[in-house]
Design an enzyme around this catalytic site. Structure first.
Site, mmCIF file in Angstrom:
data_model
loop_
_atom_site.group_PDB
_atom_site.id
_atom_site.type_symbol
_atom_site.label_atom_id
_atom_site.label_comp_id
_atom_site.label_asym_id
_atom_site.label_seq_id
_atom_site.Cartn_x
_atom_site.Cartn_y
_atom_site.Cartn_z
ATOM 1 N N ASP A 35 -3.863 -19.005 7.237
ATOM 2 C CA ASP A 35 -3.082 -18.934 5.998
ATOM 3 C C ASP A 35 -2.390 -20.263 5.735
ATOM 4 O O ASP A 35 -2.258 -20.715 4.617
ATOM 5 C CB ASP A 35 -1.991 -17.857 6.103
ATOM 6 N N SER A 84 -14.781 9.082 -18.970
ATOM 7 C CA SER A 84 -14.441 9.645 -17.679
ATOM 8 C C SER A 84 -15.690 10.318 -17.115
ATOM 9 O O SER A 84 -16.737 10.329 -17.765
ATOM 10 C CB SER A 84 -13.323 10.634 -17.911
ATOM 11 N N LEU A 85 -15.587 10.884 -15.923
ATOM 12 C CA LEU A 85 -16.741 11.566 -15.330
ATOM 13 C C LEU A 85 -16.453 13.051 -15.218
ATOM 14 O O LEU A 85 -15.300 13.448 -15.061
ATOM 15 C CB LEU A 85 -16.991 11.028 -13.917
ATOM 16 N N LYS A 117 -15.564 6.709 -4.589
ATOM 17 C CA LYS A 117 -14.767 6.841 -5.813
ATOM 18 C C LYS A 117 -13.363 6.357 -5.466
ATOM 19 O O LYS A 117 -12.597 7.045 -4.782
ATOM 20 C CB LYS A 117 -14.744 8.304 -6.274
ATOM 21 N N CYS A 430 23.042 3.983 11.888
ATOM 22 C CA CYS A 430 23.810 3.989 13.126
ATOM 23 C C CYS A 430 23.858 2.534 13.574
ATOM 24 O O CYS A 430 22.807 1.895 13.719
ATOM 25 C CB CYS A 430 23.095 4.831 14.176
ATOM 26 N N CYS A 435 22.270 2.624 21.034
ATOM 27 C CA CYS A 435 21.902 4.007 20.688
ATOM 28 C C CYS A 435 20.522 4.314 21.285
ATOM 29 O O CYS A 435 19.554 3.596 21.024
ATOM 30 C CB CYS A 435 21.869 4.170 19.176
HETATM 31 S S1 IVH Z 1 -18.172 5.015 -12.757
HETATM 32 C C1 IVH Z 1 -18.406 6.708 -17.404
HETATM 33 N N1 IVH Z 1 -17.688 4.357 -10.286
HETATM 34 O O1 IVH Z 1 -13.193 7.393 -11.570
HETATM 35 C C2 IVH Z 1 -17.405 6.407 -16.358
HETATM 36 N N2 IVH Z 1 -15.906 5.264 -11.578
HETATM 37 O O2 IVH Z 1 -13.375 10.024 -12.900
HETATM 38 C C3 IVH Z 1 -18.095 6.067 -15.106
HETATM 39 N N3 IVH Z 1 -13.777 5.444 -10.358
HETATM 40 O O3 IVH Z 1 -12.547 6.370 -14.861
HETATM 41 C C4 IVH Z 1 -17.179 5.583 -14.063
HETATM 42 N N4 IVH Z 1 -14.511 4.625 -8.457
HETATM 43 O O4 IVH Z 1 -11.534 5.018 -12.923
HETATM 44 C C5 IVH Z 1 -17.166 4.853 -11.426
HETATM 45 N N5 IVH Z 1 -17.401 3.758 -8.041
HETATM 46 C C6 IVH Z 1 -16.895 4.235 -9.196
HETATM 47 C C7 IVH Z 1 -15.551 4.629 -9.313
HETATM 48 C C8 IVH Z 1 -15.089 5.144 -10.526
HETATM 49 C C9 IVH Z 1 -13.469 5.119 -9.107
HETATM 50 C C10 IVH Z 1 -12.846 6.054 -11.336
HETATM 51 C C11 IVH Z 1 -12.855 5.383 -12.693
HETATM 52 C C12 IVH Z 1 -13.265 6.451 -13.663
HETATM 53 C C13 IVH Z 1 -12.937 7.696 -12.919
HETATM 54 C C14 IVH Z 1 -13.822 8.818 -13.401
#
Ligand code: IVH
Length: 671
Positions: A35, A84-85, A117, A430, A435
């Site tokens: 570092d 979202s998924l 994820k 304390c 202690c």
């Molecule tokens: S793909 C169409 N890959 O999970 C959206 N998402 O529940 C496809 N996330 O909003 C997202 N790791 O914030 C993708 N390896 C990954 C991920 C990931 C975390 C989050 C992301 C997304 C949410 C969906």
């Protein structure tokens, strides 16, 4: 003055070198230099850029953190929505997803990419002409907030990518990267510790800490918060510019992003995806950061297009979520535990519950503020979360019982002395130095993995050693004999021998771990390393004044005072002596072998030396026992001056400090 060509080249060389080390450190996790050496390279570049402002480029590593604090964040519309998924919670549901996708795509099996994820904050990074132009949060999916100034401070994010790499990959210089900003569990715990010390608000989990650290108005705060960014999408004009998702991850990797490729797997069918999910369920605790499931994506981009989207989520990807590690239970009592610095921590005693295969019967409540925040009383029903290896904590109260509100005790539960609270702190303490509970914790800390790493010295054994007065200070550990250990509970001859071996081995742990292991308030692992590097021996550190201590980079007055106070206590000075007599390596290893012609001498460098880089010059000083400081003071022995020196030169003349040029410096060092 405009910079000459050779100076411009030097700046570019330094920038490349720094980028390379950032990549090695923050992306590959394989640092090639210390570092300190890194800081020196950065100082060199900063010096150069300060003297030739026309050399500063927006993607220079010195430009990660801009100075100004902003008023708020500007809304920015995403080029394509950040959706979202859909979630699945069982392998049956996951197989249903696969069946639906196969039917739609008219295939007998589909190839998938399975990825971690990451549990953090999703970001879109827009690169223009190969340089990071904008970073935007997900927001509502259509419009996010411009957090560019903060995101630039995340060092695993390249400020610019190599044009050559883009060309080779066939990716244009305007592209978008999507991914997740995360905080490691360790950084999260360290951050909460700091928040406790400074009376700041604790973060509930690493995800909130990551999100909170990106959405602050001062980029310097983001910079101090140790975030990582995992890239998982590469887009050009809203489309993946390659034929498969796997290739896109490989491209991100080649462009030097930290990407989800690291732990991803290319799965020929859903069976392998299920196996991957199973594998990671047990392995997830070994990761430094949190994952809350697995993301499964169809590998072929052509099929991805064919499958398309529902109104809210893609049909070509799905999340498999791990079961939440939360359970409901009842708080039966609140006890107060004494920590190694004497801080009293309230601990909730619970009806035991199993969370993710582990029985939890106690949970930390951190401090009185947290009890207030939760509105917690004895007898309440609460939700407990166990995330990774983080100590279980109370998330919220779901039903009130009719018990009392916990109150801090007026006397220490261990030594019965009175308790103190300073107005600028949350904790009650304390302050009795002898202690027994404090000493028990201090001993556990000393033996812990990141300190002296004495395997086998756990709390049951420490209780016995302290209870039987076999160990009255840290150094007593090194006087233990087989005959002391063998009669202890759960100790046979073999384990006693092993423990003695471990204790013996720990003598070689090195100065940085030893300094950290002493448990001085505010001295974490990193400070331990910096102090060890700067002072070179425990004796020198123990003698240092507050002023000398603040010369160490990153050591502020509060930390310096705490260190000086620690060593001003007679018992601690005696401890230093005793540890040395016990044969602990209380000096840096390289110090033992080098010649010491610059021993105790402090050097300051200014200007550009004709032959040596700052780093090389610093190496020479360190190798001969001297040290390098950043600023000139009365304590400076020599100022080494190169071409176009800065104000340090004037200061040296003003104070009458001896001034050397490179040749004289080399002669002095015998280099
Ligand atoms: S793909 C169409 N890959 O999970 C959206 N998402 O529940 C496809 N996330 O909003 C997202 N790791 O914030 C993708 N390896 C990954 C991920 C990931 C975390 C989050 C992301 C997304 C949410 C969906």
């Amino acid at each position: 003055m405009p910079a000459s060509r050779s100076i411009a080249q030097k700046a570019e060389r330094l920038r490349r070198e720094i980028r390379e080390h950032e990549y090695r450190y923050y992306v590959l996790d394989e640092p090639a230099i210390s570092d300190r050496q890194f800081d020196r390279l950065m100082d060199d570049l900063k010096d150069l850029e300060a003297r030739y402002p026309d050399l500063v480029t927006p993607d220079s590593p010195t430009q990660r953190v801009g100075g100004e604090t902003r008023e708020g964040f500007q809304p920015v519309r995403h080029a394509s929505p950040m959706l979202s998924l859909d979630n699945t919670y069982s392998y049956d549901e996951l197989r249903d997803f696969d069946r639906r996708a196969r039917e739609r795509a008219e295939r007998s099996s589909l190839e998938y990419v399975a990825e971690n994820k990451f549990d953090g904050l999703s970001l879109s990074l827009v690169y223009e002409k190969g340089a990071l132009a904008r970073a935007v949060t997900r927001g509502d999916g259509t419009t996010g907030e411009d957090v560019t100034a903060n995101v630039r401070a995340i060092r695993s994010i390249p400020l610019a990518v190599e044009r050559g790499a883009l060309h080779w990959l066939g990716v244009p210089a305007d592209f978008e990267v999507r991914g997740e900003a995360v905080m490691t569990r360790r950084a999260f715990e360290e951050l909460n510790r700091q928040q406790d010390e400074t009376g700041g608000k604790r973060f509930a989990n690493p995800r909130n800490a990551a999100a909170g650290s990106v959405r602050v108005l001062d980029p310097a705060i983001t910079a101090s918060r140790k975030l990582d960014f995992f890239a998982y999408f590469l887009y050009v004009d809203g489309r993946v510019p390659l034929s498969t998702h796997w290739k896109a991850l490989e491209a991100l990797d080649k462009l030097r992003f930290l990407s989800s490729l690291r732990h991803a797997s290319l799965c020929p069918s859903i069976d392998e995806v299920v196996a991957y999910c199973e594998r990671w369920e047990s392995k997830r605790d070994t990761l430094p950061y949190e994952i809350d499931g697995i993301v499964v994506k169809v590998n072929s981009i052509a099929l991805e297009r064919e499958l398309g989207f529902t109104t809210k989520a893609p049909r070509w990807a799905v999340a498999y979520k791990y079961p939440a590690r939360q359970e409901t239970t009842i708080v039966r009592d609140v006890i107060w535990q004494v920590g190694r610095t004497g801080a009293l921590t309230p601990v909730a005693m619970l009806d035991p519950v199993e969370i993710g295969g582990v029985t939890v019967s106690r949970s930390t409540l951190h401090n009185m503020d947290e009890i207030e925040r939760l509105g917690l009383h004895v007898g309440d029903t609460v939700v407990i979360e166990r995330a990774g290896e983080v100590i279980p904590h109370v998330v919220k109260v779901t039903r009130h019982g009719h018990g009392k509100k916990p109150q801090p005790p007026s006397r220490c539960p261990s030594c019965d002395r009175s308790i103190h609270k300073s107005p600028d702190e949350v904790a009650y303490r304390c302050v009795n130095n002898s202690c027994p509970a404090k000493f028990r914790e201090a001993l556990l800390h000393f033996a812990s993995r990141h300190a002296m790493d004495i395997d086998g010295l756990g709390d049951k054994l420490v209780d016995q050693l302290v209870g039987k007065e076999l160990v009255k200070d840290l150094a007593d550990l090194y006087g233990l004999k087989l005959g002391d250990l063998e009669p202890l509970e759960r100790m046979g001859r073999k384990s006693a021998e092993n423990l003695l071996d471990e204790i013996e081995k720990s003598k070689q742990a090195g100065l940085a771990r030893l300094v950290y292991g002493l448990g001085i308030r505010f001295v974490g692992e990193r400070t331990g390393e910096l102090l060890a590097g700067h002072f070179g021996s425990l004796e020198a550190l123990a003698k240092a004044s507050v002023e000398e201590l603040t010369e160490v980079p990153e050591v502020g007055p509060k930390v310096a005072e705490s260190i000086a106070e620690f060593f001003s206590e007679k018992a601690n000075r005696e401890l230093v002596e005793k540890l040395k007599r016990a044969g602990l390596r209380a000096e840096e290893k390289r110090r033992a072998t080098r010649d010491a012609r610059l021993e105790g001498k402090t050097f300051v460098f200014t200007g550009i030396l004709p032959h040596l880089t700052r780093e090389e010059a610093g190496e020479i000083v360190a190798a001969h026992g001297g040290k390098v400081a950043n600023s000139v003071s009365k304590k400076t022995d020599y100022v080494v001056v190169g071409a176009e020196p800065g104000s340090k030169y004037d200061k040296a003349r003003e104070l009458g400090v001896e001034i050397l040029d490179e040749d004289e410096f080399k002669k002095l060092a015998g280099a």
